[in-house]
Design a protein around this motif. Sequence first.
Motif, PDB file in Angstrom:
ATOM      1  N   GLY A 110      13.892   9.010   3.507  1.00  0.00           N
ATOM      2  CA  GLY A 110      14.072   8.758   2.172  1.00  0.00           C
ATOM      3  C   GLY A 110      15.661   7.296   2.590  1.00  0.00           C
ATOM      4  O   GLY A 110      15.585   6.427   2.231  1.00  0.00           O
ATOM      5  N   PRO A 132      21.367  15.663   5.276  1.00  0.00           N
ATOM      6  CA  PRO A 132      21.574  16.289   4.722  1.00  0.00           C
ATOM      7  C   PRO A 132      21.535  17.470   5.109  1.00  0.00           C
ATOM      8  O   PRO A 132      20.677  18.357   4.120  1.00  0.00           O
ATOM      9  CB  PRO A 132      21.411  16.181   3.701  1.00  0.00           C
ATOM     10  CG  PRO A 132      20.313  15.509   3.334  1.00  0.00           C
ATOM     11  CD  PRO A 132      19.989  14.654   4.694  1.00  0.00           C
ATOM     12  N   PRO A 173      -1.946   5.719  -5.857  1.00  0.00           N
ATOM     13  CA  PRO A 173      -2.508   6.190  -7.062  1.00  0.00           C
ATOM     14  C   PRO A 173      -1.836   7.207  -8.122  1.00  0.00           C
ATOM     15  O   PRO A 173      -2.272   7.497  -8.381  1.00  0.00           O
ATOM     16  CB  PRO A 173      -3.472   7.685  -5.851  1.00  0.00           C
ATOM     17  CG  PRO A 173      -2.717   7.463  -4.535  1.00  0.00           C
ATOM     18  CD  PRO A 173      -1.770   6.184  -4.443  1.00  0.00           C
ATOM     19  N   VAL A 182      -6.102   3.641  -0.382  1.00  0.00           N
ATOM     20  CA  VAL A 182      -6.897   2.908   0.196  1.00  0.00           C
ATOM     21  C   VAL A 182      -7.718   3.641   1.377  1.00  0.00           C
ATOM     22  O   VAL A 182      -7.103   4.246   1.953  1.00  0.00           O
ATOM     23  CB  VAL A 182      -5.693   1.703   0.801  1.00  0.00           C
ATOM     24  CG1 VAL A 182      -6.516   1.234   2.507  1.00  0.00           C
ATOM     25  CG2 VAL A 182      -5.526   0.423   0.697  1.00  0.00           C
ATOM     26  N   VAL A 206       0.700  -1.505  -0.174  1.00  0.00           N
ATOM     27  CA  VAL A 206      -0.006   0.275  -0.358  1.00  0.00           C
ATOM     28  C   VAL A 206       0.957   1.297  -0.260  1.00  0.00           C
ATOM     29  O   VAL A 206       1.580   1.475   0.932  1.00  0.00           O
ATOM     30  CB  VAL A 206      -0.838  -0.246   1.487  1.00  0.00           C
ATOM     31  CG1 VAL A 206      -1.654   1.311   1.185  1.00  0.00           C
ATOM     32  CG2 VAL A 206      -1.711  -1.352   1.037  1.00  0.00           C
ATOM     33  N   LYS A 219       8.486  14.223   8.653  1.00  0.00           N
ATOM     34  CA  LYS A 219       9.900  14.003   7.310  1.00  0.00           C
ATOM     35  C   LYS A 219      11.043  14.539   7.197  1.00  0.00           C
ATOM     36  O   LYS A 219      10.683  15.887   7.390  1.00  0.00           O
ATOM     37  CB  LYS A 219       9.153  13.379   6.326  1.00  0.00           C
ATOM     38  CG  LYS A 219       8.047  14.144   5.498  1.00  0.00           C
ATOM     39  CD  LYS A 219       7.681  13.643   4.347  1.00  0.00           C
ATOM     40  CE  LYS A 219       6.219  14.266   3.827  1.00  0.00           C
ATOM     41  NZ  LYS A 219       6.050  13.550   2.612  1.00  0.00           N
ATOM     42  N   GLY A 221       2.907   4.680  -2.751  1.00  0.00           N
ATOM     43  CA  GLY A 221       3.416   4.395  -3.920  1.00  0.00           C
ATOM     44  C   GLY A 221       4.707   5.015  -4.337  1.00  0.00           C
ATOM     45  O   GLY A 221       5.406   5.936  -5.369  1.00  0.00           O
ATOM     46  N   ASP A 280       8.545   6.272   5.916  1.00  0.00           N
ATOM     47  CA  ASP A 280       8.151   6.997   7.146  1.00  0.00           C
ATOM     48  C   ASP A 280       6.869   6.641   8.033  1.00  0.00           C
ATOM     49  O   ASP A 280       6.448   7.882   9.669  1.00  0.00           O
ATOM     50  CB  ASP A 280       7.657   8.851   6.678  1.00  0.00           C
ATOM     51  CG  ASP A 280       8.169   9.669   5.930  1.00  0.00           C
ATOM     52  OD1 ASP A 280       9.523   9.054   5.853  1.00  0.00           O
ATOM     53  OD2 ASP A 280       8.321  10.048   4.997  1.00  0.00           O
TER      54      ASP A 280
HETATM   55  C1  LIG Z   1      10.908  18.900   1.694  1.00  0.00           C
HETATM   56  C2  LIG Z   1      11.503  17.601   1.791  1.00  0.00           C
HETATM   57  C3  LIG Z   1      12.997  17.287   1.587  1.00  0.00           C
HETATM   58  C4  LIG Z   1      13.835  15.693   1.568  1.00  0.00           C
HETATM   59  N1  LIG Z   1      14.649  15.242   2.056  1.00  0.00           N
HETATM   60  C5  LIG Z   1      15.317  14.387   2.173  1.00  0.00           C
HETATM   61  C6  LIG Z   1      16.467  14.209   2.429  1.00  0.00           C
HETATM   62  O1  LIG Z   1      17.204  14.928   2.053  1.00  0.00           O
HETATM   63  N2  LIG Z   1      17.529  13.003   2.228  1.00  0.00           N
HETATM   64  C7  LIG Z   1      16.367  11.889   3.073  1.00  0.00           C
HETATM   65  O2  LIG Z   1      16.775  10.803   2.902  1.00  0.00           O
HETATM   66  N3  LIG Z   1      14.960  12.087   2.579  1.00  0.00           N
HETATM   67  C8  LIG Z   1      14.580  13.150   2.765  1.00  0.00           C
HETATM   68  N4  LIG Z   1      13.105  12.947   3.259  1.00  0.00           N
HETATM   69  C9  LIG Z   1      11.997  12.335   3.162  1.00  0.00           C
HETATM   70  C10 LIG Z   1      12.116  11.569   2.173  1.00  0.00           C
HETATM   71  O3  LIG Z   1      10.881  12.065   0.875  1.00  0.00           O
HETATM   72  C11 LIG Z   1      11.009  10.736   3.256  1.00  0.00           C
HETATM   73  O4  LIG Z   1      12.016   9.637   3.651  1.00  0.00           O
HETATM   74  C12 LIG Z   1      10.586   8.803   2.000  1.00  0.00           C
HETATM   75  O5  LIG Z   1       9.893   9.552   0.690  1.00  0.00           O
HETATM   76  C13 LIG Z   1       9.520   8.184   2.173  1.00  0.00           C
HETATM   77  O6  LIG Z   1       8.946   7.123   1.481  1.00  0.00           O
HETATM   78  P1  LIG Z   1       7.464   7.136   1.978  1.00  0.00           P
HETATM   79  O7  LIG Z   1       7.575   5.295   0.617  1.00  0.00           O
HETATM   80  O8  LIG Z   1       7.737   6.228   3.446  1.00  0.00           O
HETATM   81  O9  LIG Z   1       6.418   7.641   1.929  1.00  0.00           O
HETATM   82  P2  LIG Z   1       6.820   8.171   0.179  1.00  0.00           P
HETATM   83  O10 LIG Z   1       7.363   8.343  -0.107  1.00  0.00           O
HETATM   84  O11 LIG Z   1       6.039   9.974   1.138  1.00  0.00           O
HETATM   85  O12 LIG Z   1       5.122   7.895  -0.655  1.00  0.00           O
HETATM   86  C14 LIG Z   1       4.461   7.455  -0.100  1.00  0.00           C
HETATM   87  C15 LIG Z   1       3.334   7.061  -0.668  1.00  0.00           C
HETATM   88  O13 LIG Z   1       2.321   7.092  -0.310  1.00  0.00           O
HETATM   89  C16 LIG Z   1       0.743   7.010  -1.156  1.00  0.00           C
HETATM   90  N5  LIG Z   1      -0.395   6.831   0.007  1.00  0.00           N
HETATM   91  C17 LIG Z   1      -1.110   7.885   0.804  1.00  0.00           C
HETATM   92  N6  LIG Z   1      -1.864   7.005   1.655  1.00  0.00           N
HETATM   93  C18 LIG Z   1      -1.940   5.863   0.669  1.00  0.00           C
HETATM   94  C19 LIG Z   1      -3.301   6.079   1.015  1.00  0.00           C
HETATM   95  N7  LIG Z   1      -3.947   5.485   1.503  1.00  0.00           N
HETATM   96  N8  LIG Z   1      -3.790   3.863   0.107  1.00  0.00           N
HETATM   97  C20 LIG Z   1      -2.373   4.023  -0.641  1.00  0.00           C
HETATM   98  N9  LIG Z   1      -0.913   5.053  -1.358  1.00  0.00           N
HETATM   99  C21 LIG Z   1      -1.313   5.654  -0.535  1.00  0.00           C
HETATM  100  C22 LIG Z   1       1.221   8.253  -1.741  1.00  0.00           C
HETATM  101  O14 LIG Z   1       0.018   9.024  -2.949  1.00  0.00           O
HETATM  102  C23 LIG Z   1       2.961   8.041  -1.782  1.00  0.00           C
HETATM  103  O15 LIG Z   1       3.315   7.578  -3.288  1.00  0.00           O
HETATM  104  C24 LIG Z   1      12.445  14.721   2.610  1.00  0.00           C
HETATM  105  C25 LIG Z   1      11.051  14.708   2.417  1.00  0.00           C
HETATM  106  C26 LIG Z   1      10.526  16.336   2.551  1.00  0.00           C
HETATM  107  C27 LIG Z   1       9.384  16.722   2.113  1.00  0.00           C
END
Ligand SMILES: Cc1cc2nc3c(=O)[nH]c(=O)nc-3n(C[C@H](O)[C@H](O)[C@H](O)COP(=O)(O)OP(=O)(O)OC[C@H]3O[C@@H](n4cnc5c(N)ncnc54)[C@H](O)[C@@H]3O)c2cc1C
Length: 474
Positions: A385, A419, A88, A130, A61, A226, A63, A375
């Motif tokens: 990330g 960073p 989505p 979801v 769940v 985040k 993307g 996250d």
């Molecule tokens: C301004 C900014 C700067 C950053 N800089 C850094 C950096 O320098 N270095 C670093 O390592 N990280 C950095 N990050 C953090 C990093 O982008 C996130 O930690 C990372 O993207 C987390 O991945 P994730 O898969 O948990 O969430 P995300 O990448 O946010 O993905 C979540 C996904 O879930 C989907 N989703 C949400 N709800 C639902 C649902 N109910 N059903 C299905 N899909 C759903 C969303 O559409 C999205 O596609 C930064 C973030 C931001 C905002």
Amino acid sequence: MKNENLSELFKVSAPKGAMSRRKALKLIGISPVAATVLASMGSGSVTDAQAVDVKGKILIVGGGSGAIMTLARLNRSISNPDITIIAPNETHLYQPGQVFVAAGLMKQEDLQKPNKDFIASNVNWIKDEVASFDPENKKVTTRGGQVVAYDFMIVATGVVNRFDKIKGLKEEDIGTNGITSVYLSDLEKGTARGATATWDWYNDLKAAAKIKRPTVLYTQPDSPIKCGGGPQKMLYLSADYLKEAGLSADYHFYTGLKNLFHLPKVDEELTKVQQSYDKIETKFSHFLRSIDVKAKEATFVHAYEKEVIDPDFGDKSMQSFADEVVVKYDFIHIVPPMTPPDALMKSNLLNDKGLDVDKNTLQHNKYKNIFGIGDVCGIPMGKTGGTARHQAPVVVGNLLAVMQGKELKENFDGYTVCPLKTQYGKILMAEFNYEGPKPTIPFLDYWKPRWMWWEFDRYMLELMYWHLMLRGLF
Ligand SMILES: Cc1cc2nc3c(=O)[nH]c(=O)nc-3n(C[C@H](O)[C@H](O)[C@H](O)COP(=O)(O)OP(=O)(O)OC[C@H]3O[C@@H](n4cnc5c(N)ncnc54)[C@H](O)[C@@H]3O)c2cc1C
């Protein structure tokens, strides 16, 4: 690589002026340092060289980073995989790049790629969200009403911005009346409106500073966000942007936290960074409660403890207080509180920090067929990330173990990377885990801002993200 290049890489001071992309790539590409960085950054805990023959419907769940990294590894690790992903977003947004967009160094388009490039054709992709989870019956229901059953589930929804928790603020206000937030993005569409608005804000700030020294506020909530360094990145880059133009402002950093960084050496160094700019005033334990957009006034809650003497008995005790503090500003950069998305908030899958997973195995504490990544995880640290990259092999290894009825062997150590951009051209690369500092290059002072980390973050990581991490190769 020649010695002079090596010594150039290790220099703390940035050579004046930005390095060209080509030069940086050439330097990093041929560098033994890059090799060291890549080798030691690789978590290397799981080798998925041999595909295993396991049965069961797997549902992912989300993307974003965590979902796609896990998907790539799982799809390769199982000989006949039966994987569904509910996500989505047709467009994948490279979220770390938003800071460079806000600083005028990249464009929104540079951060976007089609998600279909990373979702293999054998995977069943449901382009929806979801809306509700039913872990007892091993199924979810999408916003469109589709019921999807699974045997095993990986939750990778990330967290969502909660601008609605700041009274008086609407998302539409961002980009108007001196208000911005680099965090405002639409992950479903893969757009980064807050980042582009923040670059305009930097320039509005510069124009205003030419006339009169403006008052600029930067906020950080008291709950996990985040990229925990994000609020300070925006502060230092904007102050440096003005400094470079011979201008200044009264900068005020209001943070809900009790320090600039939880690692003492990094905290100390960031205090020095603040002193290097003309007048940054930081207030700790202050979080933004409300804002009056028209009057340009922000109201913070200052939470603190104080010793109180009972007037009748003379007993001393520590008591909690929460005072309201109203601050006038010309410009404000807001970082909102963040929570898991609504569907999870309504479920029984959370603890008080997020998805209720074991901090080492990433397996759900109640439902053993569920894992979490990224996250959304309610663990003590790691909303980056870089964290998701280290978690992906752990989730895949442990999920395969569950599917095979084996013991869980993979262990996530809490790795998080921050960073911190302290100026244009310099990054303090704070890397840590549950135990404390965890620098990739142990012989370098990890708390020192270096231009080498800037070049690495600016030019190398993005390429690694698209070509290696999202393909589960690193
Ligand atoms: C301004 C900014 C700067 C950053 N800089 C850094 C950096 O320098 N270095 C670093 O390592 N990280 C950095 N990050 C953090 C990093 O982008 C996130 O930690 C990372 O993207 C987390 O991945 P994730 O898969 O948990 O969430 P995300 O990448 O946010 O993905 C979540 C996904 O879930 C989907 N989703 C949400 N709800 C639902 C649902 N109910 N059903 C299905 N899909 C759903 C969303 O559409 C999205 O596609 C930064 C973030 C931001 C905002």
